[in-house]
Scaffold this active site. Structure first.
Site, PDB file in Angstrom:
ATOM      1  CB  SER A 112      -0.749   0.088   1.153  1.00 40.95           C
ATOM      2  OG  SER A 112      -1.684  -1.290   1.473  1.00 40.95           O
ATOM      3  CG  HIS A 117       0.456  15.756  -2.589  1.00 37.10           C
ATOM      4  ND1 HIS A 117       1.797  15.562  -3.027  1.00 37.10           N
ATOM      5  CD2 HIS A 117      -0.066  14.510  -3.154  1.00 37.10           C
ATOM      6  CE1 HIS A 117       2.179  14.411  -3.693  1.00 37.10           C
ATOM      7  NE2 HIS A 117       0.911  13.521  -3.739  1.00 37.10           N
ATOM      8  CB  CYS A 140      -3.712  -4.496  -2.738  1.00 35.36           C
ATOM      9  SG  CYS A 140      -3.623  -3.472  -4.330  1.00 35.36           S
TER      10      CYS A 140
END
Length: 264
Positions: A112, A117, A140
């Protein structure tokens, strides 16, 4: 939902992304520059790395790689690749309920990433400044990143939050039947604590057939002193306080609804 007996690895990709917004009023150009410098330093790459690394530690994920960068004139980004520790899928709680708070989180992630940001912003006219942080947790496997939602929002409480959750791909059970989601969900709000929900007005926009879920959050309580940078409300005239309050509230509603609102 009955637990599935899968054939091989769980190939579903579950992505949680959200934006948080902090709004501020800075009366002069010097105050605006000061706010941008303050918020940029508060959420620089090193600080964001600490926040995300602590998140990984709390949820039991192994950090594989960290990429971080501060930008000029402002802004920063951090991406962490993580892997899951061994976990028995039968022990995973797939029920829908609020994720645990920071002091009680125990979970695992699989192949993962977690990234953030930041986007500080201001305009020379009007005195309004905004800070936006974009965060994404993508996994996942059997684990849903929604389990980390409650913790992250508690860590990054702000004036406005927009959240998106999507499940992509499919996995097969032992009989070969495809499954496009492996847990019940009708709202992201199911994974928030009651104290969190009491702080915000919230609205959902969901596309159930596409496994896409969206929730918007707007802080209920408004206290002008929390939005002033280096200026006290009591130092302003009543007219100034009313004008600034109206400008801030308009800014927050425009961000919340995602459209410009005409002045009354």
């Amino acid at each position: 939902m009955k637990k599935l007996k899968l054939h091989g690895f769980n190939n579903l990709t579950k992505s949680l992304s959200f934006c948080i917004y902090d709004i501020c009023y800075a009366k002069t150009a010097e105050e605006r520059d000061g706010y941008i410098a303050y918020i940029d330093e508060l959420y620089n790459a090193n600080r964001l790395t600490e926040i995300l690394s602590e998140t990984c530690s709390i949820i039991g994920a192994n950090i594989l790689n960290i990429a971080r960068q501060d930008y000029e004139p402002q802004g920063a980004s951090v991406t962490i690749l993580v892997s899951e520790e061994p976990v028995d899928p039968k022990l995973i709680d797939q029920t829908k309920h609020p994720g645990p708070l920071p002091e009680t989180v125990v979970a695992h992630l699989d192949k993962s990433h977690i990234c953030v940001h930041t986007y500080p912003e201001s305009h020379p006219e009007g005195g309004l400044c905004t800070f936006r942080a974009d965060i994404e947790v993508s996994t996942c496997g059997v684990i849903s990143p929604l389990k980390a939602l409650n913790y992250l929002i508690h860590q990054l409480e702000s004036d406005i939050v927009t959240i998106d959750y999507r499940v992509r791909g499919f996995t097969r059970d032992v009989n070969g039947m495809k499954h496009f989601i492996d847990h019940e969900i009708n709202s992201i709000q199911n994974f928030m604590s009651e104290d969190m929900k009491s702080l915000y007005d919230m609205v959902d926009v969901n596309v159930y057939q596409e496994n896409i879920f969206h929730t918007k959050m707007l802080l209920k309580e408004f206290d002008l002193k929390h939005y002033m940078f280096h200026t006290k409300p009591e130092d302003l005239t009543e007219t100034e306080r009313q004008e600034i309050t109206a400008a801030l509230w308009k800014e927050m509603r425009e961000i919340y609804y995602g459209r410009n609102i005409s002045a009354v």
